[in-house]
Write a protein that holds these residues in place. Structure first.
Motif, PDB file in Angstrom:
ATOM      1  N   THR A 209       0.840  -1.204   0.000  1.00 60.81           N
ATOM      2  CA  THR A 209       0.000   0.000   0.000  1.00 60.81           C
ATOM      3  C   THR A 209       0.872   1.251   0.000  1.00 60.81           C
ATOM      4  O   THR A 209       0.623   2.204  -0.753  1.00 60.81           O
ATOM      5  N   GLU A 210       1.919   1.247   0.816  1.00 63.59           N
ATOM      6  CA  GLU A 210       2.804   2.408   0.889  1.00 63.59           C
ATOM      7  C   GLU A 210       3.661   2.548  -0.370  1.00 63.59           C
ATOM      8  O   GLU A 210       4.250   3.613  -0.599  1.00 63.59           O
ATOM      9  N   LEU A 211       3.700   1.503  -1.184  1.00 64.43           N
ATOM     10  CA  LEU A 211       4.329   1.592  -2.501  1.00 64.43           C
ATOM     11  C   LEU A 211       3.331   2.019  -3.582  1.00 64.43           C
ATOM     12  O   LEU A 211       3.659   2.041  -4.770  1.00 64.43           O
ATOM     13  N   GLY A 212       2.101   2.338  -3.167  1.00 63.87           N
ATOM     14  CA  GLY A 212       1.117   2.844  -4.108  1.00 63.87           C
ATOM     15  C   GLY A 212       0.371   1.778  -4.887  1.00 63.87           C
ATOM     16  O   GLY A 212      -0.150   2.060  -5.971  1.00 63.87           O
ATOM     17  N   LEU A 213       0.273   0.559  -4.338  1.00 64.73           N
ATOM     18  CA  LEU A 213      -0.342  -0.551  -5.064  1.00 64.73           C
ATOM     19  C   LEU A 213      -1.664  -1.010  -4.461  1.00 64.73           C
ATOM     20  O   LEU A 213      -2.159  -2.089  -4.810  1.00 64.73           O
ATOM     21  N   ALA A 214      -2.260  -0.208  -3.590  1.00 66.83           N
ATOM     22  CA  ALA A 214      -3.470  -0.646  -2.891  1.00 66.83           C
ATOM     23  C   ALA A 214      -4.615  -0.980  -3.840  1.00 66.83           C
ATOM     24  O   ALA A 214      -5.275  -2.019  -3.697  1.00 66.83           O
ATOM     25  N   ASP A 215      -4.875  -0.120  -4.797  1.00 69.64           N
ATOM     26  CA  ASP A 215      -5.997  -0.353  -5.714  1.00 69.64           C
ATOM     27  C   ASP A 215      -5.761  -1.582  -6.579  1.00 69.64           C
ATOM     28  O   ASP A 215      -6.687  -2.358  -6.836  1.00 69.64           O
TER      29      ASP A 215
END
Length: 403
Positions: A54-60
């Motif tokens: 998520t903190e790498l921007g992959l949540a979605d």
């Protein structure tokens, strides 16, 4: 600093993304396979790994790739409940837990690496090798990896980088258990997002959905001891006959799940000896370090293999940005060593063995067999060991690097 990553699996790709997010621009992944394909079956990503992605921007992307696990439940071989607990957001975590196809996750990470680091960041058909003097080289052109570069061995349980550091180690030790894995379209069970484990401490069946919608795709793992030696290398793609597997579970039909029906409904199944690696005295030597299964391959107990590799990647990037490679190993090696040893003792799944040992013919009241306080402590102790106690995880500072 140039960073060369050996291995384009989940750990290697997560490392490339983590290093890029921490400000490293010269990062290349060398993958021995000619092409990265979405192989394998299902895995679980626990909330501590989901936090890092998520903190790498992959949540979605993650939310679209898997199923948010709602609960984990243990049963005996007769389908009688032993223990259950909510998971992910339902358990008070700030992040979900996902059940996802391993290949789909790997391709998701590969896509992100290509977008962010460029199309030449991952080189396939490209190995990391070592000369007779021990100097590492990368790629078909055998480009030297210099003393000012960092080589990260994320090349799995049969790591060439690990073998260079520990040349006399030999093959992974086998514990005598054989795993069969497959996926089957079937009816939802329990909450529809439940992960279940049923067994007696010797023979076990695991099932959870990795895709829902018009049809539910159920990932399953069957496990039992076999006589003789494990044949051939540990390879997820060795085919097995579902009917032969189901014969070992013929009477495992519960009101809420038909185990032999799930097994025989698979289009294909694969077998794999349950192997791990012994904990290492060190991971780093000079400009070489290990990560993921290359560093700490563990039994598939507690759904921690891929999750721990992702955490390794983030911690490595965090400390490398500070110029402190030693702190990576100092932070991660004690945790993963404890987890490897815990998994050899069956981790949280020991509740199934305890229930069988104390009531081999089944029971009506689990409280009289394994009291609640004992079951709760087994579950909580494993979360502490693996680093996903909900309070500690939610309150822990981020491994992200402020650029």
């Amino acid at each position: 600093m140039r960073v060369v990553i050996a291995g384009g699996g989940i750990g290697g790709l997560a490392t490339a993304l983590s290093l890029h997010a921490a400000g490293f621009e010269d990062v290349v992944v060398h993958e021995a396979a000619e092409r990265i394909r979405p192989l394998g079956v299902g895995i679980n990503l626990l909330p501590h790994a989901v936090r890092e992605l998520t903190e790498l921007g992959l949540a979605d992307r993650l939310a679209g790739a898997g199923v948010a696990t709602a609960e984990l439940a243990y049963f005996n071989r007769y389908g009688t409940p032993i223990w259950s607990e909510p998971r992910g957001i339902d358990a008070g975590y700030a992040w979900p837990q996902y059940s996802v196809h391993r290949g789909r996750l790997q391709m998701l990470l590969l896509e992100a690496v290509t977008e962010r680091l460029g199309p030449r960041a991952v080189r396939t058909g490209s190995r990391v090798t070592f000369t007779g003097t021990g100097a590492p080289r990368a790629g078909t052109d055998e480009v030297p990896i210099g003393p000012d570069d960092l080589l990260v061995g994320a090349d799995g349980i049969r790591s060439a980088v690990r073998a260079h550091l520990f040349p006399g180690e030999g093959p992974p030790p086998w514990n005598g258990l054989l795993l069969w894995r497959g996926t089957t379209y079937g009816e939802p069970f329990l909450t529809g997002r439940s992960m279940i484990m049923a067994g007696d401490g010797t023979q076990k069946f695991v099932a959870y959905p990795i895709a829902t919608g018009e049809r539910t795709l159920i990932n399953w793992i069957a496990e039992r001891p076999v006589d003789g030696a494990a044949s051939g290398p540990a390879d997820w793609n060795r085919p097995a006959d579902p009917a032969r597997i189901a014969a070992h579970f013929a009477d495992w039909r519960f009101d809420w799940l038909d185990v032999p029906g799930i097994i025989t409904g698979a289009e294909a199944a694969y077998e794999y000896p349950m192997v791990d690696r012994d904990p290492l005295p060190y991971w780093t030597a000079g400009n070489v370090t290990l990560l993921g299964d290359a560093a700490h391959a563990m039994y598939p107990i507690g759904s921690n293999g891929a999750s721990q590799a992702i955490i390794d990647a983030r911690v490595l990037a965090h400390f490398l940005a500070r110029g402190d490679l030693a702190a990576y190993e100092a932070t991660r090696r004690p945790v993963t060593t404890a987890l490897q040893l815990s998994n050899r003792r069956m981790g949280p799944e020991v509740v199934m063995k305890l229930a069988h040992d104390r009531a081999p013919d089944g029971f009506d009241d689990v409280e009289s067999v394994v009291p609640f306080a004992e079951r709760a402590e087994i579950a909580a102790s494993y979360k502490r060991t693996a680093g996903f106690d909900p309070v500690s995880l939610n309150e822990r500072p981020s491994w992200s690097v402020d650029r």
